[in-house]
Scaffold this active site. Structure first.
Site, PDB file in Angstrom:
ATOM      1  N   CYS A  33      39.808  33.107  23.839  1.00  0.00           N
ATOM      2  CA  CYS A  33      39.904  34.373  23.113  1.00  0.00           C
ATOM      3  C   CYS A  33      41.177  35.115  23.530  1.00  0.00           C
ATOM      4  O   CYS A  33      41.497  35.168  24.713  1.00  0.00           O
ATOM      5  CB  CYS A  33      38.678  35.251  23.382  1.00  0.00           C
ATOM      6  SG  CYS A  33      37.202  34.720  22.501  1.00  0.00           S
ATOM      7  N   HIS A  34      41.873  35.651  22.552  1.00  0.00           N
ATOM      8  CA  HIS A  34      43.114  36.377  22.817  1.00  0.00           C
ATOM      9  C   HIS A  34      42.852  37.888  22.782  1.00  0.00           C
ATOM     10  O   HIS A  34      41.976  38.349  22.051  1.00  0.00           O
ATOM     11  CB  HIS A  34      44.172  36.021  21.776  1.00  0.00           C
ATOM     12  CG  HIS A  34      44.475  34.556  21.710  1.00  0.00           C
ATOM     13  ND1 HIS A  34      45.190  33.909  22.687  1.00  0.00           N
ATOM     14  CD2 HIS A  34      44.139  33.619  20.797  1.00  0.00           C
ATOM     15  CE1 HIS A  34      45.297  32.638  22.375  1.00  0.00           C
ATOM     16  NE2 HIS A  34      44.664  32.430  21.223  1.00  0.00           N
ATOM     17  N   GLU A  69      33.715  38.611  20.254  1.00  0.00           N
ATOM     18  CA  GLU A  69      33.712  39.903  20.943  1.00  0.00           C
ATOM     19  C   GLU A  69      32.384  40.624  20.733  1.00  0.00           C
ATOM     20  O   GLU A  69      31.823  41.225  21.675  1.00  0.00           O
ATOM     21  CB  GLU A  69      34.865  40.770  20.433  1.00  0.00           C
ATOM     22  CG  GLU A  69      36.241  40.416  20.988  1.00  0.00           C
ATOM     23  CD  GLU A  69      36.812  39.143  20.398  1.00  0.00           C
ATOM     24  OE1 GLU A  69      37.817  38.645  20.928  1.00  0.00           O
ATOM     25  OE2 GLU A  69      36.267  38.613  19.400  1.00  0.00           O
ATOM     26  N   ASP A  83      19.055  44.078  33.966  1.00  0.00           N
ATOM     27  CA  ASP A  83      19.269  44.481  35.360  1.00  0.00           C
ATOM     28  C   ASP A  83      18.577  45.800  35.690  1.00  0.00           C
ATOM     29  O   ASP A  83      18.023  45.970  36.779  1.00  0.00           O
ATOM     30  CB  ASP A  83      20.779  44.606  35.611  1.00  0.00           C
ATOM     31  CG  ASP A  83      21.079  45.051  37.023  1.00  0.00           C
ATOM     32  OD1 ASP A  83      20.746  44.310  37.969  1.00  0.00           O
ATOM     33  OD2 ASP A  83      21.638  46.155  37.185  1.00  0.00           O
TER      34      ASP A  83
END
Length: 272
Positions: A33-34, A69, A83
């Protein structure tokens, strides 16, 4: 959670902040991924019984999509919630992450209703004399086929001004798309744009501006290409670099979006 009484704090807001960061940092953890500009990002929740449905929407104005993304952001949101809730729920689990919808990319470009026939001409003294092997022309033919465009004429000619013009005049009567590869540089024998330009009726400067910008991000000498684009009648003429890599990158930069031109010329779409 809905009453914001979880010991670790506001689960939804913490997770939303983490998700936004996850979206923006995707290129840091996903090797292919850029980095890209995020124009908009929204994270929403839906509670169905004991299940929390997380939705992440991401927008960008760029040459690649943002589905990774969005899914990375969703995974970070889910892990943050996990969490924060695991101290009070030992059986909490993350079930699945998937793409719900993608729009606005190349897949949304509709091909013209009319079948497009193409011709590909390789301009090269070396290849026409048998001292080299064509790779760029064949790569272009392959790319065109991937868009459902049939190449009805393929030819290798020398870097000759009159020959290039003769081929252009002959083929615009037979095909809707005419692509030349080779002769767009600055060496003395690079004359393809010079031969074709006087024949062009309407220049399409934005096409090659897009291609050069795309190439410049990958190779610093792409700005030296003198490729041109334009129409003669209802035939689109494109002049691409002679290197296989340059030809492929130019195709990647402008296709399939450039096909919208044919819908405009058919009268089935509005010009920008």
């Amino acid at each position: 959670m809905q009453q914001r009484k979880v010991p670790k704090g506001d689960v939804f807001e913490f997770a939303r902040a983490a998700g936004l960061l996850g979206v923006k940092k995707t290129s840091d953890v996903i090797p292919d991924c850029h980095p890209l500009p995020i124009e908009f990002c929204a994270i929403t929740y839906e509670i169905l019984g004991l299940a929390i449905i997380i939705k992440v929407e991401v927008h960008t104005i760029y040459k690649t999509g943002v589905e990774v993304e969005a899914m990375h952001g969703a995974s970070v949101v889910a892990l943050t919630i996990y969490d924060m809730l695991k101290p009070i729920d030992e059986v909490i689990e993350i079930e699945s992450i998937r793409l719900l919808k993608k729009s606005g990319g190349k897949a949304d470009i509709q091909a013209p209703e009319k079948t497009i026939q193409a011709a590909v001409i390789v301009c090269s003294d070396t290849i026409s004399s048998g001292l080299g092997v064509d790779k760029s022309g064949k790569a272009i033919v392959s790319k065109l086929a991937s868009f459902g465009i049939e190449t009805t004429h393929y030819e290798v000619i020398s870097d000759d001004f009159e020959r290039i013009q003769e081929s252009t005049k002959l083929l615009v009567e037979k095909v809707q798309l005419l692509i030349f590869t080779g002769g767009t540089g600055v060496s003395p024998r690079d004359i393809t744009p010079d031969a074709i330009l006087p024949l062009i009726e309407k220049r399409m400067n934005g096409i090659m501006e897009t291609a050069r910008h795309y190439g410049q991000e990958r190779m610093p000498y792409a700005m030296l290409s003198r490729g041109i684009a334009g129409t003669i009648g209802k035939t689109l003429i494109l002049t691409l670099p002679g290197s296989e890599k340059g030809a492929i990158e130019t195709m990647d930069a402008i296709f399939p979006n450039v096909l919208h031109l044919f819908k405009v010329m058919e009268g089935n779409a509005q010009h920008p």
